[in-house]
Design an enzyme around this catalytic site. Structure first.
Site, PDB file in Angstrom:
ATOM      1  N   ASP A 170       6.602  -1.424  -4.307  1.00 48.42           N
ATOM      2  CA  ASP A 170       7.171  -0.641  -3.969  1.00 48.42           C
ATOM      3  C   ASP A 170       8.747  -1.447  -3.636  1.00 48.42           C
ATOM      4  O   ASP A 170       9.600  -1.577  -2.879  1.00 48.42           O
ATOM      5  CB  ASP A 170       6.898  -0.009  -2.484  1.00 48.42           C
ATOM      6  CG  ASP A 170       5.718   0.455  -3.319  1.00 48.42           C
ATOM      7  OD1 ASP A 170       5.941   1.335  -2.917  1.00 48.42           O
ATOM      8  OD2 ASP A 170       4.706  -0.394  -3.991  1.00 48.42           O
ATOM      9  N   HIS A 329       0.366   8.682   3.161  1.00 51.75           N
ATOM     10  CA  HIS A 329       0.096   9.243   1.337  1.00 51.75           C
ATOM     11  C   HIS A 329      -1.601   8.800   1.372  1.00 51.75           C
ATOM     12  O   HIS A 329      -2.679   8.801   0.869  1.00 51.75           O
ATOM     13  CB  HIS A 329       0.453   8.299   0.350  1.00 51.75           C
ATOM     14  CG  HIS A 329       1.899   7.618  -0.042  1.00 51.75           C
ATOM     15  ND1 HIS A 329       2.520   8.860  -0.319  1.00 51.75           N
ATOM     16  CD2 HIS A 329       2.595   6.959   0.335  1.00 51.75           C
ATOM     17  CE1 HIS A 329       4.019   8.760   0.040  1.00 51.75           C
ATOM     18  NE2 HIS A 329       4.019   7.304  -0.070  1.00 51.75           N
TER      19      HIS A 329
END
Length: 482
Positions: A170, A329
């Site tokens: 990321d 998430h």
């Protein structure tokens, strides 16, 4: 060998310090939620005119240069680059002496449109037949636009081959991203295990391709000199029907190739390689993986092919974490857990790295393979055959940190912190490896979480270790390990 009493004393002090730092990782100890409060740099992308995105000089000069492994065992690389003005030559000259390029490889080029953007010419060139543990120099481009780089091939596949991997996820292209990348480049890492979400170009509908190009130039300072082993995240999907773009992973698949055919995979989104003493499996969290799908069938066939006598370390990469105690998430990896976790335990996977959650977390060895909601077996339990799950979605992208962990900390969670950083895995031999997570503390690298991992195959079988004791002595220095 160390000489003199003073050196042994220093070694003892070092081991004692490590013991104090690491003893909290033993199974059964309470997990740690770090109390560190980060003073964040702005989570905004670096401006496109910043020097970190500089376009190389010269007409049609190659840019966005990056390499990855090109075969199953590490004797080939795929060298990739982009020329913006015209196709130019898809050619690599290379050799083992600088300025003496005795060998030539020819690849191919492609380009693609995305909405109103049209990419440059993307070149991929397979360079094979390389010697292990050898430094190669290579050059691409022509005339005054020639650019020169180098890379080091891995040691021969061997159960005791040492190797250092960096783990990044990321990343994006912010000032925090730059801090992560620069710290990794000082770590001694020899290759990057990248766990998805690359450029975040999908956040710029009308500038999508431009931010793919800037990210390629951004990572070139590392990726042109050592392989980055790719896995795809949700930001690579780029399914945008409102722009007329309905082909998933279009930009990613054109730009970042993988050696998937070498492991008999039918898709570049899932594949495996050998590197030094590791067998690395890459899975796709955003491709179908339920029973009888291509990814499911490939993994079913691939796991029995793993030879722990040759590659004792079994590592899996994916994007969405299976175990995650962050509100961000939460439970998104449950589908893959339900399908694959029993396989991970059966085949004694050592480590599973994921990204997606913009924080850091490490688990104990746990499993939930006996999950049964009707009998009350609903929670993970300690399992010595299970992997350690590590989330490293903390590269530094503009979406910011995921700072809300669930409370109380689950029993399976060993350490967690909402900060930016990167990890390194230093494999020493067939029995153990040193692992570190390094926090970016406003520009300073701070070692924060350190563990010694015992190999699931070799270190867990006492008889096997006794038979091979002429290779290694058991670790009895008192350091807490997994």
């Amino acid at each position: 060998m160390f000489e003199g009493t003073s050196m042994w004393s220093m070694l003892f002090q070092l081991l004692l310090t490590l013991f104090i730092l690491l003893r909290s990782v033993q199974i059964g100890d309470a997990g740690i939620t770090s109390s560190f409060v980060r003073t964040q740099w702005p989570s905004v992308d670096i401006p496109l005119d910043n020097e970190v995105f500089a376009i190389p000089k010269g007409h049609n000069a190659p840019q966005q240069v990056h390499i990855t492994q090109g075969d199953y065992d590490g004797t080939a690389v795929i060298i990739s680059w982009v020329t913006m003005d015209e196709p130019g030559l898809s050619e690599v000259l290379y050799g083992t002496s600088q300025d003496k390029y005795k060998n030539r490889a020819v690849g191919n080029s492609t380009n693609y449109p995305f909405y109103k953007y049209k990419s440059g010419y993307i070149h991929h060139c397979l360079v094979g037949g390389l010697e292990y543990d050898t430094k190669y120099y290579y050059k691409i481009g022509t005339g005054d636009s020639v650019r020169e780089f180098w890379f080091q091939t891995p040691p021969k596949v061997d159960p005791d081959a040492p190797y250092i991997f960096g783990i990044i996820g990321d990343l994006g292209q912010t000032y925090n991203s730059l801090s992560t990348l620069e710290h990794y480049m000082q770590s001694g890492g020899q290759a990057v295990l990248y766990v998805g979400d690359l450029s975040y170009a999908d956040r710029y509908n009308l500038e999508n391709g431009v931010r793919w190009d800037s990210w390629g130039r951004f990572i070139e300072r590392s990726a042109a000199y050592q392989p980055w082993l790719w896995s795809a995240g949700n930001h690579e999907i780029e399914y945008m029907p409102h722009l007329g773009e309905v082909i998933p992973f279009k930009s990613y698949l054109h730009r970042y190739t993988t050696p998937y055919k070498a492991s008999m995979s039918s898709s570049p989104l899932w594949y495996s390689i050998h590197r030094a003493s590791t067998h690395i499996i890459v899975l796709s969290s955003y491709s179908s993986f339920v029973k009888y799908t291509p990814q499911w069938k490939w993994l079913r066939d691939e796991l029995p092919r793993v030879d722990r006598e040759k590659t004792p370390w079994l590592i899996v990469l994916m994007h969405a974490p299976i175990y995650n105690s962050n509100e961000a998430h939460y439970m998104e990896g449950e589908g893959m857990r339900a399908i694959f976790e029993s396989w991970f335990v059966r085949f004694k996977v050592d480590l599973i790295f994921a990204g997606h959650v913009h924080a850091y977390e490490r688990s104990y060895r746990i499993s939930n393979i006996n999950y049964n909601i009707t009998t009350g077996d609903r929670y993970p339990v300690p399992d010595k055959s299970a992997p350690v799950y590590i989330t490293v979605g903390d590269g530094g992208n503009q979406e910011g940190l995921a700072g809300k962990f669930t409370n109380p900390q689950p029993d399976y969670s060993a350490f967690r912190e909402a900060s930016y950083g990167h990890s390194t895995l230093e494999i020493k031999n067939r029995t153990h490896a040193f692992y570190h997570w390094n926090r970016n503390d406003d520009g300073k690298q701070v070692p924060t979480d350190s563990v010694v991992f015992h190999n699931q195959y070799w270190a867990s079988n006492l008889q096997r270790r006794r038979l091979k004791k002429h290779h290694h002595k058991s670790n009895n220095n008192g350091i807490a390990t997994y």
